[in-house]
Motif scaffolding. Sequence first.
Motif, PDB file in Angstrom:
ATOM      1  N   HIS A 439       0.603  -1.538  -0.208  1.00 36.49           N
ATOM      2  CA  HIS A 439      -0.045   0.133   0.152  1.00 36.49           C
ATOM      3  C   HIS A 439       1.125   1.303  -0.305  1.00 36.49           C
ATOM      4  N   PRO A 440      -0.032   2.182  -0.400  1.00 39.32           N
ATOM      5  CA  PRO A 440       0.841   3.594  -0.543  1.00 39.32           C
ATOM      6  C   PRO A 440       1.555   3.675   1.169  1.00 39.32           C
ATOM      7  N   PRO A 441       3.048   4.375   1.353  1.00 40.54           N
ATOM      8  CA  PRO A 441       3.170   4.808   2.005  1.00 40.54           C
ATOM      9  C   PRO A 441       2.414   5.356   3.368  1.00 40.54           C
ATOM     10  N   ILE A 442       2.758   5.699   4.506  1.00 38.45           N
ATOM     11  CA  ILE A 442       2.390   6.563   5.464  1.00 38.45           C
ATOM     12  C   ILE A 442       2.130   8.360   5.123  1.00 38.45           C
ATOM     13  N   PRO A 443       3.519   8.308   4.908  1.00 43.86           N
ATOM     14  CA  PRO A 443       3.765   9.705   4.551  1.00 43.86           C
ATOM     15  C   PRO A 443       2.895  10.044   3.216  1.00 43.86           C
ATOM     16  N   LEU A 444       2.192  10.168   2.559  1.00 45.14           N
ATOM     17  CA  LEU A 444       1.450  10.253   1.036  1.00 45.14           C
ATOM     18  C   LEU A 444       0.210  10.273   2.049  1.00 45.14           C
ATOM     19  N   TYR A 445      -0.331   9.575   2.721  1.00 40.12           N
ATOM     20  CA  TYR A 445      -1.517   9.775   3.369  1.00 40.12           C
ATOM     21  C   TYR A 445      -1.729  11.137   4.425  1.00 40.12           C
ATOM     22  N   LEU A 464     -10.797   8.217   5.223  1.00 40.46           N
ATOM     23  CA  LEU A 464      -9.709   7.907   4.990  1.00 40.46           C
ATOM     24  C   LEU A 464      -8.966   6.993   5.727  1.00 40.46           C
ATOM     25  N   ILE A 465      -8.579   8.230   7.030  1.00 34.87           N
ATOM     26  CA  ILE A 465      -8.112   7.367   7.812  1.00 34.87           C
ATOM     27  C   ILE A 465      -8.953   6.202   8.571  1.00 34.87           C
ATOM     28  N   LEU A 466     -10.308   5.738   7.951  1.00 31.57           N
ATOM     29  CA  LEU A 466     -11.563   4.202   8.727  1.00 31.57           C
ATOM     30  C   LEU A 466     -10.109   3.329   7.817  1.00 31.57           C
ATOM     31  N   GLN A 467     -10.167   3.787   6.143  1.00 30.70           N
ATOM     32  CA  GLN A 467      -9.123   3.168   5.156  1.00 30.70           C
ATOM     33  C   GLN A 467      -8.204   2.535   5.640  1.00 30.70           C
ATOM     34  N   MET A 468      -7.525   3.315   6.179  1.00 32.83           N
ATOM     35  CA  MET A 468      -6.376   3.212   7.071  1.00 32.83           C
ATOM     36  C   MET A 468      -6.368   1.833   7.281  1.00 32.83           C
ATOM     37  N   LEU A 469      -7.314   2.169   9.301  1.00 32.22           N
ATOM     38  CA  LEU A 469      -7.520   0.944   9.791  1.00 32.22           C
ATOM     39  C   LEU A 469      -8.012  -0.426   9.646  1.00 32.22           C
ATOM     40  N   ARG A 470      -8.778  -0.525   8.487  1.00 28.00           N
ATOM     41  CA  ARG A 470      -8.884  -1.684   7.573  1.00 28.00           C
ATOM     42  C   ARG A 470      -7.822  -2.476   7.487  1.00 28.00           C
ATOM     43  N   LYS A 471      -6.424  -1.758   6.411  1.00 28.34           N
ATOM     44  CA  LYS A 471      -5.315  -2.396   5.952  1.00 28.34           C
ATOM     45  C   LYS A 471      -4.723  -3.089   6.801  1.00 28.34           C
ATOM     46  N   SER A 472      -4.377  -4.280   6.671  1.00 29.15           N
ATOM     47  CA  SER A 472      -3.438  -5.081   8.416  1.00 29.15           C
ATOM     48  C   SER A 472      -2.072  -4.020   8.244  1.00 29.15           C
ATOM     49  N   LYS A 473      -1.678  -3.808   7.093  1.00 26.85           N
ATOM     50  CA  LYS A 473      -0.117  -3.126   6.934  1.00 26.85           C
ATOM     51  C   LYS A 473       0.510  -1.848   7.337  1.00 26.85           C
ATOM     52  N   ILE A 474      -1.192  -0.754   6.727  1.00 23.61           N
ATOM     53  CA  ILE A 474      -1.052   0.475   7.096  1.00 23.61           C
ATOM     54  C   ILE A 474      -1.302   0.778   8.536  1.00 23.61           C
ATOM     55  N   VAL A 475      -0.800   1.527   9.595  1.00 23.01           N
ATOM     56  CA  VAL A 475      -1.048   1.998  11.012  1.00 23.01           C
ATOM     57  C   VAL A 475      -0.848   3.324  10.589  1.00 23.01           C
ATOM     58  N   PRO A 476      -1.653   4.019  11.015  1.00 20.62           N
ATOM     59  CA  PRO A 476      -1.719   5.183  11.157  1.00 20.62           C
ATOM     60  C   PRO A 476      -1.318   5.242  12.667  1.00 20.62           C
ATOM     61  N   ASP A 477      -0.418   7.336  12.863  1.00 24.30           N
ATOM     62  CA  ASP A 477      -0.177   7.260  13.411  1.00 24.30           C
ATOM     63  C   ASP A 477      -0.969   8.693  14.700  1.00 24.30           C
ATOM     64  N   VAL A 478      -0.049   9.027  15.813  1.00 22.94           N
ATOM     65  CA  VAL A 478      -1.003   9.894  15.955  1.00 22.94           C
ATOM     66  C   VAL A 478      -1.216  11.487  15.041  1.00 22.94           C
ATOM     67  N   GLU A 479      -0.001  12.045  14.467  1.00 20.37           N
ATOM     68  CA  GLU A 479       0.134  12.617  13.259  1.00 20.37           C
ATOM     69  C   GLU A 479      -1.138  12.300  12.519  1.00 20.37           C
ATOM     70  N   CYS A 480      -1.787  11.596  12.157  1.00 21.17           N
ATOM     71  CA  CYS A 480      -2.629  11.235  11.549  1.00 21.17           C
ATOM     72  C   CYS A 480      -4.655  11.313  12.132  1.00 21.17           C
ATOM     73  N   PHE A 481      -4.291  11.370  13.393  1.00 13.28           N
ATOM     74  CA  PHE A 481      -5.788  11.337  14.027  1.00 13.28           C
ATOM     75  C   PHE A 481      -5.622  12.552  14.435  1.00 13.28           C
ATOM     76  N   ASN A 482      -4.165  13.772  13.935  1.00 15.68           N
ATOM     77  CA  ASN A 482      -4.314  15.067  14.971  1.00 15.68           C
ATOM     78  C   ASN A 482      -5.050  15.344  13.165  1.00 15.68           C
ATOM     79  N   LEU A 483      -4.323  14.924  12.561  1.00 18.52           N
ATOM     80  CA  LEU A 483      -5.019  15.791  10.800  1.00 18.52           C
ATOM     81  C   LEU A 483      -6.644  15.214  10.342  1.00 18.52           C
ATOM     82  N   VAL A 484      -7.482  14.021  11.138  1.00 18.97           N
ATOM     83  CA  VAL A 484      -8.931  14.114  11.019  1.00 18.97           C
ATOM     84  C   VAL A 484      -9.126  15.132  12.131  1.00 18.97           C
ATOM     85  N   ALA A 485      -8.507  15.187  13.362  1.00 15.80           N
ATOM     86  CA  ALA A 485      -9.349  16.468  14.442  1.00 15.80           C
ATOM     87  C   ALA A 485      -9.468  17.755  13.976  1.00 15.80           C
ATOM     88  N   ALA A 486      -7.472  18.027  13.273  1.00  9.92           N
ATOM     89  CA  ALA A 486      -7.626  19.497  12.973  1.00  9.92           C
ATOM     90  C   ALA A 486      -9.291  19.911  11.808  1.00  9.92           C
TER      91      ALA A 486
END
Length: 645
Positions: A439-445, A464-486
């Motif tokens: 899958h595409p790397p985390i920085p692109l997400y 988009l972050i829910l799609q990342m969570l469904r994919k086993s090899k992509i683990v979003p970090d806290v920065e991804c969640f912060n962008l969703v909250a923003a």
Amino acid sequence: LPVLLPYQMAGCSQLAASLIVWCLLVFLTESFGPPSLCPRFELGSSRRQQSLCSPLSSKLSEGIWSQEEDDDLATSRTDRRRRYTARWDNNRSGINGAGGGAKETPVGVFQPYLFQVFDPKQKDTKKRAQALALIENDRVLTSTLSSWAKSRASDAPERCYEVLDHLRKHHNSSGRRGALSVNAFLYSVVINAYAKRGRAEEAESVLREVIERSVANATGSQGGGIIMKNNYMYNSVIGAWYKTKDGAEHCNRLLTEMERLSQSTGRKELGPDIGTYNTVLNALVVGGRLEEAECLLRDMLVDVNKLTPNNLSFNCILKAWSQSSSSDAPERCRRLLDAMKQLADERREVTPNVVSHGYVLGAYEQHARAQDAENLLREMISTGTVLPSAQCFSSVMKAWLASGVDEAPDRCLRLLGVMEHLSVRFRKRHNGDAPWTKHPPIPLYKIVLGALAKVGRGQEAETLILQMLRKSKIVPDVECFNLVAAAWSKSDADDAPERCRRLLDGMMRMTEKLQGGRGATFAPNTETYNAVIDAFASRGRAKEAECVLRDMQMAAAKADISNPLPDAVSFATVMTAWSKSDADDARERCLHLLDEMQELSMVSGNQRVEADVPSYKFVIGALADRWQPVEVQHPIQSMNTTAVP
């Protein structure tokens, strides 16, 4: 045969045949014991190794090959090494007895006593001659000096030169023909020792000495005997000048000298190779002489006497133009890329690779030429000769974000989908060797999430972050969640604060559920809480915003996985909400929060919560707009107390 009979009756004829062959081999070995079946005994081994070749060990010990013969053979193999070691120890002890104990030497230095004897500050000709007498030949000496050159000793070049100078004076000039001599390899090691430490002037002075002795050898005058074998010495000196401030001028001068030397002597091995040209190109680029570097590249293409440039030569110029602020940098990069493609049909080494395309895309990114960048990316995909890397997609996405157009988030989402589609297509086409993972790397997400957060498209960011969570090899970090909250905080949705709060609670539950290092990936930090506080404060819900601030302080007190300490932004956001609130106690709450900031900064030592000039300015402006101007005196007095200018 009784053992093999059940296998044969069961139909395992192949296994039975294998066992029969093995039994015959064991019988022949036990009867005759040929040495070829156990080649270890031809080389010599210990008793422990003989036990590994059982059952032959009993026969060999009985007379076919005696242990005494085995020991004699092992002794003959190491006899020369033992004699040399004893000779070295005896001579070293005799020299040390005359001159005192040995000093510590750097790690990785061969012949440590020789290293100590050739100290430039203590020149003892007799000791040096005795130490060099222990060296067997020129190859051993060259290897020893090479270890000095590669060591961390700062004075290693001087010690190497002392050895060279001693051999030049006392071995050759005296007329005595010994095992050691001054040769081109020895000079190369000395030059390399200076070059590795960036001492270009000393390296070039040794090179001039080699050239003088080579000329003397050619003319037959006294003092010759050195013949330069190849261009290694010149390349070492050029590499040393490349690291200096004015290295471009010196590298270009030495390149011209190499070309003239090769033409005058008719020896191509003395001329510059492609590595020499690439080093000079890099030196010109680092020195800011980009036009001269491009002219040299053109000369390499036109002049038949020069070598053909490869893709590294072009990439050097492409990298410089991609980082340039010149307005015509993208066009220059594109012209160079087109020239590489035209030359690739005749010269394979000039074929542009993914790095070449990446530099052109970087130039488009820096100048916000998003459409041109996407066109080049689509050209790479359509031809299929060069697989675009994740960095190529990243450059195009960043170019769209820098362009400032309204459709930038949609373009980024589309590129992310294209990359997910190509990951499957390229893996099938290139046998699983794709330029990125499944899958595409985390920085692109993160780039796409940032684009969505910038325009407040919270629903798409959450999807988009829910799609990342469904994919086993992509683990979003806290920065991804912060962008969703923003994204939710900046959106126009009425339930945006509740969405942010739900996201924060979900992160805390995942942190508690996943203990250890993986749980820290989802642990909310200061930016997470600030986004939730801003979601409530921007909608005038000051009480809920302050509740989130108190929860943040409680989470910071636990300090189990994360430590979300509140900062000045956290308090200022809540104070802004209270300053715009219609509550009766809004003034007291706002001023109380300001006092709390000062108290926390002094008591807990948290410098991030200390009120700065923008915080005071914003609070004073909010109080002056809503209440009487006399209320502004309190924060002004607080500023004077804390010595804030």
